[in-house]
Design a protein around this motif. Structure first.
Motif, PDB file in Angstrom:
ATOM      1  N   UNK A   1       0.842  -1.210   0.000  1.00 47.68           N
ATOM      2  CA  UNK A   1       0.000   0.000   0.000  1.00 47.68           C
ATOM      3  C   UNK A   1       0.874   1.256   0.000  1.00 47.68           C
ATOM      4  N   UNK A   2       2.007   1.201   0.693  1.00 46.28           N
ATOM      5  CA  UNK A   2       2.925   2.347   0.672  1.00 46.28           C
ATOM      6  C   UNK A   2       3.460   2.575  -0.742  1.00 46.28           C
ATOM      7  N   UNK A   3       3.741   1.482  -1.437  1.00 44.45           N
ATOM      8  CA  UNK A   3       4.254   1.608  -2.809  1.00 44.45           C
ATOM      9  C   UNK A   3       3.199   2.237  -3.721  1.00 44.45           C
ATOM     10  N   UNK A   4       1.943   1.804  -3.541  1.00 40.41           N
ATOM     11  CA  UNK A   4       0.861   2.370  -4.368  1.00 40.41           C
ATOM     12  C   UNK A   4       0.675   3.860  -4.057  1.00 40.41           C
ATOM     13  N   UNK A   5       0.786   4.170  -2.779  1.00 41.11           N
ATOM     14  CA  UNK A   5       0.644   5.569  -2.340  1.00 41.11           C
ATOM     15  C   UNK A   5       1.717   6.437  -2.994  1.00 41.11           C
ATOM     16  N   UNK A   6       2.941   5.955  -2.934  1.00 46.37           N
ATOM     17  CA  UNK A   6       4.088   6.666  -3.499  1.00 46.37           C
ATOM     18  C   UNK A   6       3.859   6.968  -4.976  1.00 46.37           C
TER      19      UNK A   6
ATOM     20  N   UNK B   1       5.897  13.285   6.133  1.00 48.38           N
ATOM     21  CA  UNK B   1       7.180  13.960   5.878  1.00 48.38           C
ATOM     22  C   UNK B   1       8.053  13.134   4.921  1.00 48.38           C
ATOM     23  N   UNK B   2       8.105  11.837   5.157  1.00 53.02           N
ATOM     24  CA  UNK B   2       8.935  10.969   4.305  1.00 53.02           C
ATOM     25  C   UNK B   2       8.436  11.007   2.858  1.00 53.02           C
ATOM     26  N   UNK B   3       7.125  10.950   2.675  1.00 51.02           N
ATOM     27  CA  UNK B   3       6.579  11.017   1.311  1.00 51.02           C
ATOM     28  C   UNK B   3       6.860  12.391   0.697  1.00 51.02           C
ATOM     29  N   UNK B   4       6.711  13.435   1.493  1.00 56.32           N
ATOM     30  CA  UNK B   4       6.953  14.789   0.970  1.00 56.32           C
ATOM     31  C   UNK B   4       8.412  14.948   0.547  1.00 56.32           C
ATOM     32  N   UNK B   5       9.326  14.413   1.344  1.00 55.52           N
ATOM     33  CA  UNK B   5      10.753  14.516   0.994  1.00 55.52           C
ATOM     34  C   UNK B   5      11.023  13.850  -0.345  1.00 55.52           C
ATOM     35  N   UNK B   6      10.394  12.707  -0.543  1.00 58.51           N
ATOM     36  CA  UNK B   6      10.604  11.987  -1.787  1.00 58.51           C
ATOM     37  C   UNK B   6       9.997  12.720  -2.982  1.00 58.51           C
ATOM     38  N   UNK B   7       8.865  13.366  -2.733  1.00 61.89           N
ATOM     39  CA  UNK B   7       8.164  14.040  -3.828  1.00 61.89           C
ATOM     40  C   UNK B   7       8.915  15.277  -4.298  1.00 61.89           C
ATOM     41  N   UNK B   8       9.342  16.113  -3.356  1.00 56.95           N
ATOM     42  CA  UNK B   8      10.021  17.350  -3.735  1.00 56.95           C
ATOM     43  C   UNK B   8       9.524  18.523  -2.915  1.00 56.95           C
ATOM     44  N   UNK B   9      10.094  19.702  -3.186  1.00 55.24           N
ATOM     45  CA  UNK B   9       9.846  20.869  -2.320  1.00 55.24           C
ATOM     46  C   UNK B   9       8.405  21.376  -2.318  1.00 55.24           C
ATOM     47  N   UNK B  10       7.628  21.019  -3.333  1.00 55.65           N
ATOM     48  CA  UNK B  10       6.240  21.500  -3.373  1.00 55.65           C
ATOM     49  C   UNK B  10       5.300  20.599  -2.580  1.00 55.65           C
ATOM     50  N   UNK B  11       5.847  19.629  -1.876  1.00 52.81           N
ATOM     51  CA  UNK B  11       5.012  18.766  -1.033  1.00 52.81           C
ATOM     52  C   UNK B  11       5.343  19.067   0.428  1.00 52.81           C
ATOM     53  N   UNK B  12       4.312  19.363   1.182  1.00 52.43           N
ATOM     54  CA  UNK B  12       4.519  19.717   2.591  1.00 52.43           C
ATOM     55  C   UNK B  12       3.476  19.047   3.467  1.00 52.43           C
ATOM     56  N   UNK B  13       3.791  18.981   4.735  1.00 49.69           N
ATOM     57  CA  UNK B  13       2.922  18.275   5.686  1.00 49.69           C
ATOM     58  C   UNK B  13       1.817  19.208   6.187  1.00 49.69           C
ATOM     59  N   UNK B  14       0.621  18.665   6.285  1.00 44.39           N
ATOM     60  CA  UNK B  14      -0.487  19.412   6.883  1.00 44.39           C
ATOM     61  C   UNK B  14      -0.785  18.815   8.257  1.00 44.39           C
ATOM     62  N   UNK B  15      -0.780  19.679   9.257  1.00 40.97           N
ATOM     63  CA  UNK B  15      -1.024  19.240  10.637  1.00 40.97           C
ATOM     64  C   UNK B  15      -2.465  19.579  11.020  1.00 40.97           C
TER      65      UNK B  15
END
Ligand code: PSV
Ligand code: MN
Length: 388
Positions: A155-160, A199-213
């Motif tokens: 599921x993590x792979x599909x998400x990525x 955060x881990x997914x955002x890091x992999x995606x790039x700078x335009x991906x950020x965490x929403x709290x």
């Protein structure tokens, strides 16, 4: 910051976004109590957001949820918002309310369902292009109810893969905010359960991906201000969904359950430069007003964020740093407690008068007769509710 002029300037610049869905009827899984004067479509939700902005002066945008706010012409909706004095903020795709999503959306074992979910996320980017929205606010209800139900790793792979496809589609000035939530609707394992996963997914995606709290999405006792400080320092704090909770994801008015926690969060924001426009932290509300009237509840919520921010801005940072350097544990703590204990209502009243607003927005709203007006006008049609 002790200079009141600078504090007021910072408060004027802080914008708090309202959620379109908070203006509609909502409830628990036990009962939705219908209220009178509820908007019947996305346009009337925008009217309500504009009303909140008119009384507070600091809520100039409204987040939309698609398809709850589906309209034939999004350019027209954006124009309508502008004319009402607000703009359309974050676009929230809904990949959780279709029967196809029983086993998840972008993590679903069925590639056809995954494709459908990705297509909807891409459609939401198209809507952002038309409305000028800069944030795609992604929350996934994906997860498992039972151990063994599906492969957590697959599921993590599909998400990525899905997130990467959507990320590629983002325009230069658009970003993706990835929201996490510990549990619900999945009760065993959620696919984006915490800030570390996001955060881990955002890091992999790039700078335009950020965490929403979303402040309601943690285990009880979680130190949210730590998360905020960490992400802000790394440039990955995309924004907040503010609300408050006593037990789980209660979606009550922000600052109602624990104003001291909200203050501590805002202290980290202020100290970490998160109020600067360049930090790009979006202050958004995500609430449900199940038994209380919605517009005054949202006005109160905006004021609660403002109050916590004002107190955080009053922290004597020089005294704090000195006490920290000297290892003065009690002294450092006292600096924070002093700021929290300050009555900032006179300062905020002064600010509102300078902004041409009533110093008491909730009272002004009640006096205005607006509630009676929408109750009389909004008859017939279908009141917006959880869903539409
Ligand atoms: C999920 O609980 C959530 O916090 C997400 O942000 C949704 O978009 C929102 O609530 C509305 O139900
Ligand atoms: Mn949320």
């Amino acid at each position: 910051m002790s200079d009141h002029t600078a504090v007021k300037a910072a408060l004027r610049a802080q914008h708090i976004e309202t959620p379109s869905w908070a203006f509609g009827n909502s409830g628990t899984r036990f009962k939705v109590f219908a209220q009178e004067g509820i908007p019947r479509d996305a346009y009337e939700k925008i009217d309500d957001a504009a009303t909140v902005h008119r009384f507070t002066g600091v809520a100039p945008s409204v987040a939309v949820h698609i398809p709850w706010d589906k309209v034939a012409d999004y350019a027209d909706l954006a124009r309508y918002a502008r004319e009402a004095g607000v703009r359309i903020g974050a676009v929230n795709p809904n990949v959780f309310q279709d029967d196809d999503y029983r086993l998840g959306s972008v993590c679903n074992p069925d590639p056809a369902v995954r494709r459908k979910a990705v297509d909807h996320l891409l459609e939401c980017v198209d809507i952002m292009d038309v409305t000028g929205s800069r944030e795609l606010s992604v929350w996934l209800a994906d997860g498992l109810n039972y151990p063994g139900q599906d492969s957590i790793a697959d599921r993590q792979a599909r998400l990525e893969e899905a997130l990467a496809t959507v990320y590629e589609r983002l325009g230069e000035h658009q970003r993706m905010l990835l929201e996490y939530k510990l549990f619900e609707p999945a009760f065993y394992a959620t696919d984006v359960p915490d800030w570390g996963t996001s955060y881990a997914h955002c890091l992999e995606l790039g700078p335009k991906a950020q965490v929403l709290v979303d402040t309601g999405h943690h285990a009880p006792g979680t130190n949210i201000e730590f998360i905020v400080a960490f992400l802000l320092r790394k440039g990955r704090l995309g924004g907040f969904h503010f609300n408050s909770r006593f037990y789980a994801d209660d979606d009550l008015m922000v600052g109602a359950a624990d104003p001291y926690q909200l203050f501590r969060i805002m202290v980290e924001i202020v100290l970490g430069g998160g109020l600067d426009a360049s930090a790009g932290v979006a202050f958004m509300l995500d609430q449900c007003h199940n038994i209380e009237p919605k517009i005054p509840a949202l006005i109160r919520s905006v004021l609660n964020v403002q109050e916590a921010t004002a107190k955080a801005l009053l922290v004597d940072t020089d005294a704090l740093r000195t006490a920290q350097r000297e290892g003065d544990v009690l002294g450092a703590n006292a600096v924070l407690v002093d700021a929290f204990s300050t009555d900032v209502r006179p300062l905020l009243a002064e600010l509102r008068e300078e902004m041409g607003l009533d110093p008491d927005p909730v009272a002004a709203y009640h006096r205005s007769g607006h509630a009676e007006k929408i109750r009389a006008e909004r008859v017939g049609g279908t009141a917006a509710g959880w869903g539409a």
